[in-house]
Design a protein around this motif. Structure first.
Motif, PDB file in Angstrom:
ATOM      1  N   LEU A  12       0.847  -1.654  -0.104  1.00 25.42           N
ATOM      2  CA  LEU A  12       0.097  -0.029   0.053  1.00 25.42           C
ATOM      3  C   LEU A  12       0.713   1.698   0.195  1.00 25.42           C
ATOM      4  O   LEU A  12       0.906   2.240  -0.331  1.00 25.42           O
ATOM      5  CB  LEU A  12      -1.326   0.112   1.202  1.00 25.42           C
ATOM      6  N   ALA A  13       1.963   1.547   0.658  1.00 23.90           N
ATOM      7  CA  ALA A  13       2.494   2.397   0.818  1.00 23.90           C
ATOM      8  C   ALA A  13       3.696   2.503  -0.669  1.00 23.90           C
ATOM      9  O   ALA A  13       3.565   3.790  -0.991  1.00 23.90           O
ATOM     10  CB  ALA A  13       4.161   1.889   1.734  1.00 23.90           C
ATOM     11  N   ALA A  14       4.060   0.990  -1.452  1.00 24.87           N
ATOM     12  CA  ALA A  14       3.749   1.625  -2.543  1.00 24.87           C
ATOM     13  C   ALA A  14       2.918   2.320  -3.588  1.00 24.87           C
ATOM     14  O   ALA A  14       3.759   3.634  -4.782  1.00 24.87           O
ATOM     15  CB  ALA A  14       4.495   0.105  -3.556  1.00 24.87           C
ATOM     16  N   ILE A  15       2.159   1.737  -3.330  1.00 25.71           N
ATOM     17  CA  ILE A  15       1.006   2.352  -4.269  1.00 25.71           C
ATOM     18  C   ILE A  15       1.106   3.640  -3.450  1.00 25.71           C
ATOM     19  O   ILE A  15       0.790   4.696  -4.985  1.00 25.71           O
ATOM     20  CB  ILE A  15      -0.468   1.809  -4.430  1.00 25.71           C
ATOM     21  N   LEU A  16       0.523   4.509  -2.712  1.00 25.93           N
ATOM     22  CA  LEU A  16       0.826   5.664  -2.538  1.00 25.93           C
ATOM     23  C   LEU A  16       1.646   6.207  -2.813  1.00 25.93           C
ATOM     24  O   LEU A  16       1.535   7.391  -3.099  1.00 25.93           O
ATOM     25  CB  LEU A  16       0.498   5.591  -0.751  1.00 25.93           C
ATOM     26  N   LEU A  17       2.984   5.716  -2.550  1.00 23.65           N
ATOM     27  CA  LEU A  17       4.372   6.340  -3.550  1.00 23.65           C
ATOM     28  C   LEU A  17       4.131   6.875  -4.814  1.00 23.65           C
ATOM     29  O   LEU A  17       4.297   8.220  -5.539  1.00 23.65           O
ATOM     30  CB  LEU A  17       5.072   5.681  -3.317  1.00 23.65           C
ATOM     31  N   ILE A  18       3.442   5.938  -5.696  1.00 23.78           N
ATOM     32  CA  ILE A  18       3.188   6.681  -6.792  1.00 23.78           C
ATOM     33  C   ILE A  18       2.401   7.299  -7.255  1.00 23.78           C
ATOM     34  O   ILE A  18       2.336   7.884  -8.255  1.00 23.78           O
ATOM     35  CB  ILE A  18       3.088   4.616  -7.746  1.00 23.78           C
ATOM     36  N   LEU A  19       0.950   6.533  -6.705  1.00 21.54           N
ATOM     37  CA  LEU A  19      -0.414   8.059  -6.763  1.00 21.54           C
ATOM     38  C   LEU A  19       1.183   9.336  -6.416  1.00 21.54           C
ATOM     39  O   LEU A  19       0.782   9.933  -7.435  1.00 21.54           O
ATOM     40  CB  LEU A  19      -1.254   7.690  -6.120  1.00 21.54           C
ATOM     41  N   GLY A  20       0.790   9.679  -5.278  1.00 21.58           N
ATOM     42  CA  GLY A  20       1.942  10.995  -4.679  1.00 21.58           C
ATOM     43  C   GLY A  20       2.650  11.381  -6.150  1.00 21.58           C
ATOM     44  O   GLY A  20       2.636  12.281  -6.634  1.00 21.58           O
ATOM     45  N   PHE A  21       3.703  10.202  -6.566  1.00 23.33           N
ATOM     46  CA  PHE A  21       4.218  10.645  -8.012  1.00 23.33           C
ATOM     47  C   PHE A  21       3.896  11.201  -8.869  1.00 23.33           C
ATOM     48  O   PHE A  21       3.750  12.554  -9.156  1.00 23.33           O
ATOM     49  CB  PHE A  21       5.489   9.634  -8.473  1.00 23.33           C
ATOM     50  N   LEU A  22       2.363  10.575  -9.801  1.00 26.08           N
ATOM     51  CA  LEU A  22       2.076  11.288 -10.190  1.00 26.08           C
ATOM     52  C   LEU A  22       1.301  12.533  -9.726  1.00 26.08           C
ATOM     53  O   LEU A  22       0.401  13.370 -10.500  1.00 26.08           O
ATOM     54  CB  LEU A  22       0.321  10.076 -10.716  1.00 26.08           C
ATOM     55  N   GLY A  23       0.847  12.947  -8.080  1.00 28.91           N
ATOM     56  CA  GLY A  23      -0.004  13.725  -7.889  1.00 28.91           C
ATOM     57  C   GLY A  23       0.826  15.384  -8.436  1.00 28.91           C
ATOM     58  O   GLY A  23       0.543  15.845  -7.753  1.00 28.91           O
ATOM     59  N   THR A  24       2.038  14.329  -8.704  1.00 26.19           N
ATOM     60  CA  THR A  24       3.524  16.007  -8.823  1.00 26.19           C
ATOM     61  C   THR A  24       3.100  16.701 -10.260  1.00 26.19           C
ATOM     62  O   THR A  24       3.742  18.135  -9.983  1.00 26.19           O
ATOM     63  CB  THR A  24       4.569  15.557  -8.358  1.00 26.19           C
ATOM     64  N   PHE A  25       2.395  15.908 -10.735  1.00 26.50           N
ATOM     65  CA  PHE A  25       1.971  16.702 -12.003  1.00 26.50           C
ATOM     66  C   PHE A  25       0.107  17.151 -12.187  1.00 26.50           C
ATOM     67  O   PHE A  25      -0.298  17.562 -12.461  1.00 26.50           O
ATOM     68  CB  PHE A  25       2.722  16.847 -13.236  1.00 26.50           C
ATOM     69  N   VAL A  26      -0.421  16.271 -11.363  1.00 31.81           N
ATOM     70  CA  VAL A  26      -2.203  16.378 -12.182  1.00 31.81           C
ATOM     71  C   VAL A  26      -2.466  16.486 -10.906  1.00 31.81           C
ATOM     72  O   VAL A  26      -1.661  16.463  -9.475  1.00 31.81           O
ATOM     73  CB  VAL A  26      -2.590  14.268 -11.569  1.00 31.81           C
ATOM     74  N   PRO A  27      -3.802  18.034 -11.355  1.00 33.19           N
ATOM     75  CA  PRO A  27      -3.499  18.368  -9.589  1.00 33.19           C
ATOM     76  C   PRO A  27      -5.169  17.833  -8.953  1.00 33.19           C
ATOM     77  O   PRO A  27      -4.718  18.339  -7.825  1.00 33.19           O
ATOM     78  CB  PRO A  27      -4.175  20.128 -10.508  1.00 33.19           C
ATOM     79  N   LEU A  29      -4.679  15.265  -7.933  1.00 31.86           N
ATOM     80  CA  LEU A  29      -4.237  14.590  -6.440  1.00 31.86           C
ATOM     81  C   LEU A  29      -2.858  14.893  -6.039  1.00 31.86           C
ATOM     82  O   LEU A  29      -2.645  16.010  -6.099  1.00 31.86           O
ATOM     83  CB  LEU A  29      -2.866  12.810  -7.455  1.00 31.86           C
ATOM     84  N   PRO A  30      -3.254  14.891  -4.334  1.00 31.82           N
ATOM     85  CA  PRO A  30      -2.401  15.681  -3.537  1.00 31.82           C
ATOM     86  C   PRO A  30      -0.827  15.193  -3.091  1.00 31.82           C
ATOM     87  O   PRO A  30      -1.055  14.351  -2.589  1.00 31.82           O
ATOM     88  CB  PRO A  30      -2.866  16.102  -2.073  1.00 31.82           C
ATOM     89  N   GLY A  31       0.518  14.879  -3.931  1.00 30.58           N
ATOM     90  CA  GLY A  31       1.245  15.258  -4.515  1.00 30.58           C
ATOM     91  C   GLY A  31       1.957  14.247  -3.817  1.00 30.58           C
ATOM     92  O   GLY A  31       2.664  12.663  -3.180  1.00 30.58           O
TER      93      GLY A  31
END
Length: 163
Positions: A12-27, A29-31
């Motif tokens: 789950l941590a890995a999934i959150l980190l991937i979503l977090g990275f996506l959130g760096t350019f997808v407004p 998602l709070p990256g």
């Protein structure tokens, strides 16, 4: 803690980190906060070793980066002389640009800021292009800072395995 629960937390941590990275350019998602939540899950896993000091420091970084990212386009636009309409247009342009691929993500904020300032300045192209440039630079700088922070969080995650 059971090994099965530790594995679930780590995945789950890995999934959150991937979503977090996506959130760096997808407004939407709070990256940085998503990536930090991934580190928090690692803290409770027996597979990973993350200290409370690391969590506090990364938590402060996540909050600071998020705040900075929200104000940077406004500050850059205002510094160059643009209006709030340029900033709003930049955000709308980014959201629309998400559906147009990488070029849309890059050009969307610029074109949105240009349209917003053109509307606000009643067609003054010179002012509008300056404002659009400011909003675009603020967006790029904020995105870059988020990517660096989240990249560092991912590095911490990888280094946290107690194998």
């Amino acid at each position: 803690m059971s090994m099965a629960l530790s594995i679930v937390l780590t995945v789950l941590a890995a999934i959150l980190l991937i979503l977090g990275f996506l959130g760096t350019f997808v407004p939407v998602l709070p990256g940085a906060p998503l990536a930090w939540a991934g580190l928090l899950l690692c803290f409770f896993s027996s597979i990973n070793e993350i200290s409370i000091v690391c969590l506090v420091i990364t938590g402060v970084v996540a909050v600071a980066v998020s705040i900075f990212d929200n104000f940077l386009p406004v500050l850059m636009t205002n510094k160059i002389g643009g209006s709030k309409a340029a900033t709003i247009g930049s955000t709308i342009g980014l959201i629309i640009g998400l559906f147009l691929g990488p070029a849309g993500i890059i050009l969307g904020p610029f074109l949105g800021a240009l349209a917003g300032e053109m509307f606000h300045s009643r067609g003054d192209f010179g002012t509008s292009i300056k404002s659009a440039w400011g909003a675009f630079l603020g967006f790029l700088l904020g995105t870059g800072i988020k990517m660096i922070a989240v990249g560092f969080f991912i590095w911490i995650y990888i280094r946290s395995f107690a194998l």
